[in-house]
Design a protein around this motif. Structure first.
Motif, PDB file in Angstrom:
ATOM      1  N   UNK A  84     -10.741 -14.560  10.663  1.00 15.52           N
ATOM      2  CA  UNK A  84     -10.390 -13.406  11.495  1.00 15.52           C
ATOM      3  C   UNK A  84      -9.023 -13.668  12.106  1.00 15.52           C
ATOM      4  N   UNK A  85      -8.200 -12.643  12.167  1.00 15.20           N
ATOM      5  CA  UNK A  85      -6.871 -12.808  12.758  1.00 15.20           C
ATOM      6  C   UNK A  85      -7.016 -13.214  14.218  1.00 15.20           C
ATOM      7  N   UNK A  86      -6.102 -14.068  14.669  1.00 15.31           N
ATOM      8  CA  UNK A  86      -6.093 -14.491  16.067  1.00 15.31           C
ATOM      9  C   UNK A  86      -5.761 -13.292  16.940  1.00 15.31           C
ATOM     10  N   UNK A  87      -6.556 -13.071  17.988  1.00 17.93           N
ATOM     11  CA  UNK A  87      -6.391 -11.892  18.849  1.00 17.93           C
ATOM     12  C   UNK A  87      -5.056 -11.869  19.587  1.00 17.93           C
ATOM     13  N   UNK A  88      -4.563 -13.029  20.006  1.00 25.51           N
ATOM     14  CA  UNK A  88      -3.318 -13.059  20.775  1.00 25.51           C
ATOM     15  C   UNK A  88      -2.093 -12.917  19.880  1.00 25.51           C
ATOM     16  N   UNK A  89      -2.062 -13.651  18.790  1.00 25.92           N
ATOM     17  CA  UNK A  89      -0.842 -13.721  17.971  1.00 25.92           C
ATOM     18  C   UNK A  89      -0.891 -12.889  16.693  1.00 25.92           C
ATOM     19  N   UNK A  90      -2.101 -12.537  16.255  1.00 28.78           N
ATOM     20  CA  UNK A  90      -2.243 -11.821  14.989  1.00 28.78           C
ATOM     21  C   UNK A  90      -2.154 -12.728  13.768  1.00 28.78           C
ATOM     22  N   UNK A  91      -2.033 -14.038  13.984  1.00 31.46           N
ATOM     23  CA  UNK A  91      -1.951 -14.971  12.861  1.00 31.46           C
ATOM     24  C   UNK A  91      -3.204 -14.883  11.992  1.00 31.46           C
ATOM     25  N   UNK A  92      -3.010 -14.971  10.664  1.00 34.24           N
ATOM     26  CA  UNK A  92      -4.136 -14.944   9.735  1.00 34.24           C
ATOM     27  C   UNK A  92      -4.360 -16.313   9.093  1.00 34.24           C
ATOM     28  N   UNK A  93      -3.514 -17.260   9.432  1.00 37.41           N
ATOM     29  CA  UNK A  93      -3.719 -18.647   9.018  1.00 37.41           C
ATOM     30  C   UNK A  93      -3.280 -19.529  10.172  1.00 37.41           C
ATOM     31  N   UNK A 136       7.172 -21.054  26.313  1.00 39.22           N
ATOM     32  CA  UNK A 136       8.547 -20.567  26.126  1.00 39.22           C
ATOM     33  C   UNK A 136       9.236 -21.201  24.922  1.00 39.22           C
ATOM     34  N   UNK A 137       8.911 -22.468  24.632  1.00 41.80           N
ATOM     35  CA  UNK A 137       9.546 -23.127  23.489  1.00 41.80           C
ATOM     36  C   UNK A 137       8.700 -22.999  22.214  1.00 41.80           C
ATOM     37  N   UNK A 138       7.742 -22.069  22.207  1.00 45.93           N
ATOM     38  CA  UNK A 138       7.007 -21.736  20.990  1.00 45.93           C
ATOM     39  C   UNK A 138       5.792 -22.587  20.690  1.00 45.93           C
ATOM     40  N   UNK A 139       5.407 -23.455  21.607  1.00 43.94           N
ATOM     41  CA  UNK A 139       4.227 -24.294  21.377  1.00 43.94           C
ATOM     42  C   UNK A 139       2.972 -23.463  21.646  1.00 43.94           C
ATOM     43  N   UNK A 140       2.045 -23.495  20.690  1.00 48.80           N
ATOM     44  CA  UNK A 140       0.800 -22.735  20.820  1.00 48.80           C
ATOM     45  C   UNK A 140      -0.275 -23.610  21.445  1.00 48.80           C
TER      46      UNK A 140
END
Length: 169
Positions: free
Chosen positions: A140-149, A106-110
């Protein structure tokens, strides 16, 4: 120090807490995610570091005085290198599958799928960056977040391993 570097000896200074457990885990250089998945174990930086000779300097504070407790030349046993290899293999699999982030709190911690200290006696993976913006590109982009870095990470030796297998031996 120069002579140690010429001899390819890794110098590590370790501050001990009162219970003789190192104050911190021992970090190694960060790895680039793309390079991690493109390199096989035999040529990996992690394996090369683990196979090198180490010179450990253990010290501890006694009140306000700094006390040298032990110095030791050390090589990691082959069986422990193989145990650390499991951490490396898990990282390669995780990054190759694009499954980096397990959940975002909830507080944005991955929270990641990266190998944790509780999962391996020798080593684990965690961040080693100036801040969250200090990143490397993902292959490869992260499947959950779509992050590319993603934040820079590195392999670490567990403090408990250093205490049991190096300091107390």
């Amino acid at each position: 120090m120069e002579e140690f570097e010429k001899a390819d000896i890794q110098v590590k200074t370790i501050r001990l807490k009162e219970n003789n457990l190192p104050k911190e885990d021992i970090s190694f250089p960060t790895f680039e995610y793309q390079e991690l998945i493109e390199t096989d174990w035999e040529d990996s930086d992690f394996k090369n570091i683990l196979e090198s000779k180490f010179f450990f300097v253990f010290y501890q504070f006694d009140g306000e005085h700094l006390i040298l407790r032990k110095v030791k030349f050390w090589n990691m046993p082959y069986s422990d290198i193989l145990e650390a290899k499991n951490v490396w293999e898990e990282m390669v699999k995780t990054v190759s599958n694009g499954e980096i982030v397990k959940e975002v709190t909830e507080n944005g911690i991955r929270k990641t799928y990266f190998p944790k200290k509780t999962e391996n006696r020798v080593s684990h993976v965690r961040p080693h960056a100036r801040n969250a913006a200090d990143t490397y590109e993902l292959p490869f982009a992260d499947k959950l977040t779509g992050l590319t870095e993603y934040t820079k990470h590195c392999f670490w030796l567990n403090a408990s391993y250093v205490k049991d297998e190096i300091y107390l031996q």
